[in-house]
Design an enzyme around this catalytic site. Structure first.
Site, PDB file in Angstrom:
ATOM      1  CG  HIS A 166      27.289 -17.125  23.552  1.00 41.88           C
ATOM      2  ND1 HIS A 166      27.409 -18.361  22.967  1.00 41.88           N
ATOM      3  CD2 HIS A 166      28.116 -16.302  22.859  1.00 41.88           C
ATOM      4  CE1 HIS A 166      28.282 -18.299  21.963  1.00 41.88           C
ATOM      5  NE2 HIS A 166      28.727 -17.053  21.880  1.00 41.88           N
ATOM      6  CB  ALA A 206      28.986 -28.682  23.118  1.00 38.57           C
ATOM      7  CG  ASP A 240      22.247 -17.640  23.691  1.00 41.34           C
ATOM      8  OD1 ASP A 240      23.197 -17.943  24.443  1.00 41.34           O
ATOM      9  OD2 ASP A 240      22.084 -18.146  22.553  1.00 41.34           O
ATOM     10  CG  ASP A 262      30.705 -26.040  18.656  1.00 43.08           C
ATOM     11  OD1 ASP A 262      30.265 -27.126  19.098  1.00 43.08           O
ATOM     12  OD2 ASP A 262      31.602 -25.384  19.229  1.00 43.08           O
ATOM     13  CG  ASN A 322      31.779 -23.765  26.511  1.00 43.98           C
ATOM     14  OD1 ASN A 322      31.749 -24.691  27.338  1.00 43.98           O
ATOM     15  ND2 ASN A 322      31.144 -23.836  25.348  1.00 43.98           N
ATOM     16  CB  CYS A 362      22.878 -22.804  21.914  1.00 44.04           C
ATOM     17  SG  CYS A 362      23.342 -21.899  23.393  1.00 44.04           S
ATOM     18  NE  ARG A 397      33.146 -18.046  23.622  1.00 45.86           N
ATOM     19  CZ  ARG A 397      32.624 -19.169  23.124  1.00 45.86           C
ATOM     20  NH1 ARG A 397      32.013 -19.145  21.964  1.00 45.86           N
ATOM     21  NH2 ARG A 397      32.704 -20.301  23.788  1.00 45.86           N
ATOM     22  CG  ASN A 436      26.528 -19.135  18.769  1.00 44.44           C
ATOM     23  OD1 ASN A 436      26.590 -20.263  19.234  1.00 44.44           O
ATOM     24  ND2 ASN A 436      26.163 -18.100  19.510  1.00 44.44           N
ATOM     25  NE  ARG A 442      30.739 -22.050  17.280  1.00 43.87           N
ATOM     26  CZ  ARG A 442      29.498 -21.868  17.727  1.00 43.87           C
ATOM     27  NH1 ARG A 442      29.306 -21.450  18.974  1.00 43.87           N
ATOM     28  NH2 ARG A 442      28.461 -22.076  16.953  1.00 43.87           N
TER      29      ARG A 442
END
Lengths: 407, 273
Positions: free
Chosen positions: B168, B256, B170, B67, B24, B262, B139, B73, B92
């Site tokens: 994202h 990050a 959120d 992550d 990102n 998150c 995503r 997520n 991920r």
């Protein structure tokens, strides 16, 4: 629909597309891309929990525009509807198609093979699609050989409609009903315009002619058109060629004087006598070489190397040595001359016109000239929707056409 | 009425947290994470949430999946059902077995999304007043929202995310109660803005610079809003509505591209019913 939007694809959009405004967004994106759409199906969810479903037909100018738009729409969940490869079955007998074979139309057709849309060569109605290492082509049933891969079912096959006609074009003109009430001069001018356009763009003009062309005194005009390079291919039967030779050698058509209209003595046998003489020479071309035949439609075809096919029938006298008496062989010979044809003139013939109409791709501008309205209607009923009918006497029509073209 | 959920969270200690790749616009692989600092910040977040009345459950940390700390997520939880995420980036995807193992061990019914659909869990799907709002584009695939709806029975809306910095959902939306939410219109296309506008009677709309401070990536526990930053204008509005604002320092995690939301996955969400 704007006429330049020829490329068509149906996408499916599913989910909560109404409340989430995804449906209006997708429709807006289509318009913003310069494309157009038609919502062909919309199944609205009954409650907020039920997903809705929309089938949207998208129209773009070309493949590139379509691919770019579909990529954009994919992000929003709109995906190509029949995104599957075509199914194929292998023919296990010569001349016999696998059960469930896809039967073609005369429209431009594509077949999806390994994810790629491949155009089908030589669109022709009532054929099968055979897929080989060099691509896909239409094949009449009798051409299929054991081991050929034949498309079965409608999956992975797409047919493109003909472009909508711009106002005032020949296509619009053709879309009008058959009528004997139209001003003939205007119709003749339209036919001439299409023949000129074909000449300019390298298209070929096919003429399919019946013996009435000779009986009505039209053959000298048709001969002029051939001589002046307006006709590139001729399809006819034994009769047209016979009476054309008869009128040029003996001055009669079926024994009737072409110049005076009166029956001549013993004239009823004239046509079989000239057939006999052509047979003696071996072919029409040899009769021309020998100086026996010195004018007419067939003479001009020989002189100008205009290819012709004379397809025989059960009632033929003789026949002429050039007449192909095996109908399947004759049809194949005709088929071989179809590629490149952009304009077809069907002149006072029923069976040959229908046979030819069956072979022509839908995009060929076709004029059907006959004194009998039923012939034109019959052609259209058999699927040659692109045929424009002109109900008139073919002899004077050819005279006017030759005049119009300065032939 | 306060939020019906947000009193029980899954979190993962930042034992192996680092910026190891760039997926990102916030991530810079050459930037070092101060792991001690990260630990301190994470512990402080846990303490803040606990103090506000929430319980925190632990996802065991694992090496090579830096992550994993961003538990939002992990997937979508509804009651005892857990739908694992399908990550867009291969980096991920390595997290999924750890997520699934955890939820299986915890007795959840694990249900997979249909093949070929990406969706990054609560990071791209937040419930608001009985509707699950799902972001798509960077995503998650839009079709995944329909799949979530049929798996959970929730009514869903999809909103296109248009700003890569707010990758994202959120980062753009934080439900405060069943009438109010923090909104970052910067992240949405015009259709999405209308969809949210129709759903949320009293939005707290962030200015663009406020959105880029990740103000919407906040965690709400009853009347407490735990935020990574809170400009006075935003704080005043929240306080006027009766919320207590607690700002936590998550600067190591912002390296990050992640904030308090998150770092948490609400476990007490019940969708569709």
């Amino acid at each position: 629909m704007r006429e330049e939007l020829n490329r068509r694809e149906t996408v499916v959009l599913e989910g909560h597309i109404v409340d989430s405004l995804i449906l209006p967004k997708v429709l807006d994106l289509i318009l913003e891309a310069g494309a157009e759409y038609e919502v062909v199906e919309l199944d609205m969810g009954r409650t907020t929990l039920d997903p809705s479903l929309a089938h949207i037909r998208v129209f773009t100018a070309d493949d590139d525009a379509m691919e770019a738009l579909l990529e954009q729409l994919h992000v929003h969940g709109a995906n190509r509807l029949h995104d599957e490869d075509a199914s194929m079955a292998v023919a296990d007998q010569d001349g016999v198609l696998p059960v469930g074979f896809y039967s073609t139309t005369n429209l431009p057709t594509g077949v999806r093979i390994d994810g790629v849309w491949v155009p089908v060569d030589n669109p022709e109605m009532d054929c099968a699609i055979v897929v080989g290492p060099d691509g896909a082509r239409t094949a009449p049933m009798h051409h299929v050989r054991t081991g050929d891969k034949v498309v079965v079912g409608g999956k992975g096959v797409r047919v493109q409609p003909l472009p909508q006609a711009p106002a005032g074009s020949a296509f619009e003109f053709m879309a009008s009903d058959v009528s004997s009430e139209k001003p003939k001069a205007l119709l003749v001018a339209k036919v001439a315009e299409q023949m000129r356009a074909a000449r300019q763009t390298g298209g070929r003009v096919l003429t399919v002619a019946g013996p009435a062309v000779v009986h009505t005194g039209g053959s000298r005009h048709l001969a002029r058109l051939v001589r002046d390079g307006w006709i590139d291919v001729l399809f006819a039967g034994n009769g047209l060629a016979t009476h054309d030779v008869e009128s040029n050698v003996l001055g009669t058509s079926l024994g009737v004087s072409v110049a005076h209209g009166a029956p001549t003595e013993g004239g009823h046998s004239n046509h079989v006598r000239v057939i006999n003489e052509i047979r003696r020479h071996g072919s029409i071309a040899q009769a021309v070489d020998a100086g026996y035949l010195r004018g007419g439609v067939m003479y001009e075809c020989i002189q100008r190397d205009v290819p012709f096919v004379l397809a025989g029938s059960v009632r033929d006298d003789g026949p002429l040595p050039d007449t192909i008496t095996d109908v399947v062989e004759a049809a194949d010979a005709m088929r071989a001359l179809v590629p490149g044809v952009t304009v077809a003139l069907m002149l006072a013939t029923t069976l040959h016109a229908i046979a030819t109409g069956n072979m022509l791709p839908a995009g060929v501008v076709t004029f059907c000239v006959d004194i009998n309205q039923a012939v034109v209607t019959k052609l259209a009923d058999r699927g040659s929707h692109q045929a424009m009918g002109i109900v008139t006497d073919v002899g004077p029509f050819l005279g006017d056409l030759a005049e119009e073209l300065g032939a | 009425m306060t939020l019906a959920w947000g009193r029980r969270f899954l979190m993962c200690p930042p034992l192996h947290f680092e910026v190891a790749y760039e997926i990102n616009p916030w991530m810079q692989a050459e930037v070092r994470v101060d792991r001690d600092q990260a630990h301190e910040q994470w512990n402080s977040l846990v303490a803040t949430l606990t103090e506000a009345g929430a319980e925190v459950e632990i996802l065991e940390p694992a090496p090579d999946v830096p992550d994993l700390v961003f538990t939002a997520n992990a997937g979508v939880v509804s009651g005892t059902r857990y739908i694992p995420s399908r990550f867009r980036h291969p980096e991920r995807r390595l997290e999924t077995p750890f997520h699934v193992a955890h939820f299986e061990a915890a007795g959840y019914e694990v249900t997979e999304l249909p093949e070929g659909l990406d969706h990054e869990g609560a990071g791209d799907a937040l419930p608001f007043a009985g509707t699950l709002i799902s972001g798509y584009r960077w995503r998650s695939d839009i079709e995944a929202a329909a799949a979530l709806a049929s798996l959970t029975g929730a009514s869903t809306r999809s909103v296109e995310l248009v700003d890569q910095r707010l990758y994202h959902f959120d980062l753009t939306f934080c439900p405060l109660d069943d009438r109010r939410a923090i909104c970052a219109p910067l992240g949405w296309d015009s259709y999405g803005q209308r969809v949210i506008g129709d759903l949320v009677p009293e939005p707290l709309c962030l200015e663009n610079d406020e959105a880029l401070l990740f103000c919407a990536n906040s965690v709400v526990v009853d009347q407490t809003v735990v935020m990574p930053a809170c400009p006075p204008r935003v704080g005043n509005q929240l306080e006027a509505w009766g919320f207590d604002v607690v700002v936590v320092d998550v600067s190591e995690f912002l390296k990050a591209g992640g904030g308090p939301r998150c770092l948490t996955l609400a476990l007490d969400v019940v969708l569709g019913g």
